[in-house]
Design a protein around this motif. Sequence first.
Motif, PDB file in Angstrom:
ATOM      1  N   ASN A   1       0.811  -1.215   0.000  1.00 52.32           N
ATOM      2  CA  ASN A   1       0.000   0.000   0.000  1.00 52.32           C
ATOM      3  C   ASN A   1       0.846   1.267   0.000  1.00 52.32           C
ATOM      4  OD1 ASN A   1      -2.641  -0.879  -0.250  1.00 52.32           O
ATOM      5  ND2 ASN A   1      -2.811  -1.373   1.917  1.00 52.32           N
ATOM      6  N   GLN A   2       2.008   1.218   0.619  1.00 49.34           N
ATOM      7  CA  GLN A   2       2.883   2.387   0.581  1.00 49.34           C
ATOM      8  C   GLN A   2       3.376   2.636  -0.834  1.00 49.34           C
ATOM      9  OE1 GLN A   2       3.633   4.605   3.230  1.00 49.34           O
ATOM     10  NE2 GLN A   2       4.202   5.713   1.359  1.00 49.34           N
ATOM     11  N   ARG A   3       3.701   1.557  -1.550  1.00 48.15           N
ATOM     12  CA  ARG A   3       4.159   1.734  -2.928  1.00 48.15           C
ATOM     13  C   ARG A   3       3.024   2.243  -3.816  1.00 48.15           C
ATOM     14  NH1 ARG A   3       7.138  -2.529  -7.062  1.00 48.15           N
ATOM     15  NH2 ARG A   3       7.121  -1.087  -8.839  1.00 48.15           N
TER      16      ARG A   3
ATOM     17  N   GLU B   1       0.533   4.061  -2.898  1.00 43.91           N
ATOM     18  CA  GLU B   1       0.320   5.468  -2.557  1.00 43.91           C
ATOM     19  C   GLU B   1       1.391   6.345  -3.204  1.00 43.91           C
ATOM     20  OE1 GLU B   1      -0.210   8.357   1.385  1.00 43.91           O
ATOM     21  OE2 GLU B   1      -0.215   6.166   1.593  1.00 43.91           O
ATOM     22  N   ASP B   2       2.639   5.862  -3.217  1.00 46.31           N
ATOM     23  CA  ASP B   2       3.725   6.627  -3.827  1.00 46.31           C
ATOM     24  C   ASP B   2       3.570   6.698  -5.345  1.00 46.31           C
ATOM     25  OD1 ASP B   2       4.809   6.953  -1.311  1.00 46.31           O
ATOM     26  OD2 ASP B   2       6.263   5.320  -1.529  1.00 46.31           O
ATOM     27  N   ASP B   3       3.145   5.593  -5.968  1.00 43.09           N
ATOM     28  CA  ASP B   3       3.047   5.536  -7.429  1.00 43.09           C
ATOM     29  C   ASP B   3       1.779   6.195  -7.966  1.00 43.09           C
ATOM     30  OD1 ASP B   3       5.422   4.205  -7.452  1.00 43.09           O
ATOM     31  OD2 ASP B   3       4.586   2.218  -7.893  1.00 43.09           O
TER      32      ASP B   3
ATOM     33  N   ASP C   1      -1.855   7.235  -5.670  1.00 41.01           N
ATOM     34  CA  ASP C   1      -2.320   8.063  -4.560  1.00 41.01           C
ATOM     35  C   ASP C   1      -2.920   7.152  -3.502  1.00 41.01           C
ATOM     36  OD1 ASP C   1      -5.056   7.467  -5.239  1.00 41.01           O
ATOM     37  OD2 ASP C   1      -5.003   9.067  -6.742  1.00 41.01           O
ATOM     38  N   ARG C   2      -3.335   7.730  -2.395  1.00 42.07           N
ATOM     39  CA  ARG C   2      -3.841   6.924  -1.286  1.00 42.07           C
ATOM     40  C   ARG C   2      -5.180   6.253  -1.605  1.00 42.07           C
ATOM     41  NH1 ARG C   2      -7.713   9.754   1.721  1.00 42.07           N
ATOM     42  NH2 ARG C   2      -7.911  11.968   1.185  1.00 42.07           N
TER      43      ARG C   2
ATOM     44  N   ARG D   1      -4.959   2.355  -2.713  1.00 44.58           N
ATOM     45  CA  ARG D   1      -4.452   1.289  -1.863  1.00 44.58           C
ATOM     46  C   ARG D   1      -5.464   0.148  -1.809  1.00 44.58           C
ATOM     47  NH1 ARG D   1      -3.425   4.637   3.485  1.00 44.58           N
ATOM     48  NH2 ARG D   1      -5.402   5.509   2.743  1.00 44.58           N
TER      49      ARG D   1
ATOM     50  N   TYR E   1       5.405  -4.939 -10.087  1.00 47.73           N
ATOM     51  CA  TYR E   1       4.919  -5.383  -8.776  1.00 47.73           C
ATOM     52  C   TYR E   1       5.008  -6.907  -8.718  1.00 47.73           C
ATOM     53  CZ  TYR E   1       2.948  -0.780  -7.570  1.00 47.73           C
ATOM     54  OH  TYR E   1       2.773   0.538  -7.251  1.00 47.73           O
TER      55      TYR E   1
END
Length: 218
Positions: free
Chosen positions: A152-154, A156-158, A160-161, A164, A206
């Motif tokens: 989920n962090q990736r 969000e980085d790639d 947006d939130r 996730r 991924y």
Amino acid sequence: MSYESFVQGLQPVADDGGRITFDVVDGAVVEFAGRARNDDRPHVLVIDEIKRANVPKVLGELIYLLEYRGDEDALKLQYQKPDQTFSLPENLRFLATMNTADRSLRSIDAAIRRRFSVFELAPNPDALIAFYAEPGNYCEVDDLVEGFEMLNQRLEDDIDRHHRVGHTFFMHEHFSDRRLKATWYRQIVPLLDEFFFDAPDQAASYQLDEFWPSTADV
């Protein structure tokens, strides 16, 4: 749903002789409001994926009645008789869900949004921990929570939130390595393909063992 099925409308009804007539039939809201009106306990009507309907058209007079409750603010519904009115009881609440990642759907009308309190239910690793702490639930994947957070962090980085993935993908009575792989290839990967439809190489970057190294040798 339509206004006719959600609030009230004409529906075909067959009599004993097989003849079809069109009668005014109460929809989910009018029927449920009748139950709440005769019971002092709180009543909650759950609307799943509210953005998938033409919300102003489906709600109709409810846009007003959601805010102004009680008989003094009653209105006449579209299919009621001239001497009839309708109001929403104070003990009836509406709980609606929507997926903010689906940008293909129309945004919520400002007048409707103003009548709702909005809160976010984000992917929650603590929900996974609590779920597998319950008797009868067992997880064989030691790094499940860590991988869930990394994925989920990736995302969000790639992106947006809003893109996730939810924790319910990973909640099963017996969550094994095999179940994780099935979840990844049958649910998560197709989702990634949608997220990165115009960037297939990014979707392919991924990899399962990037987030859950414990599965590399399984």
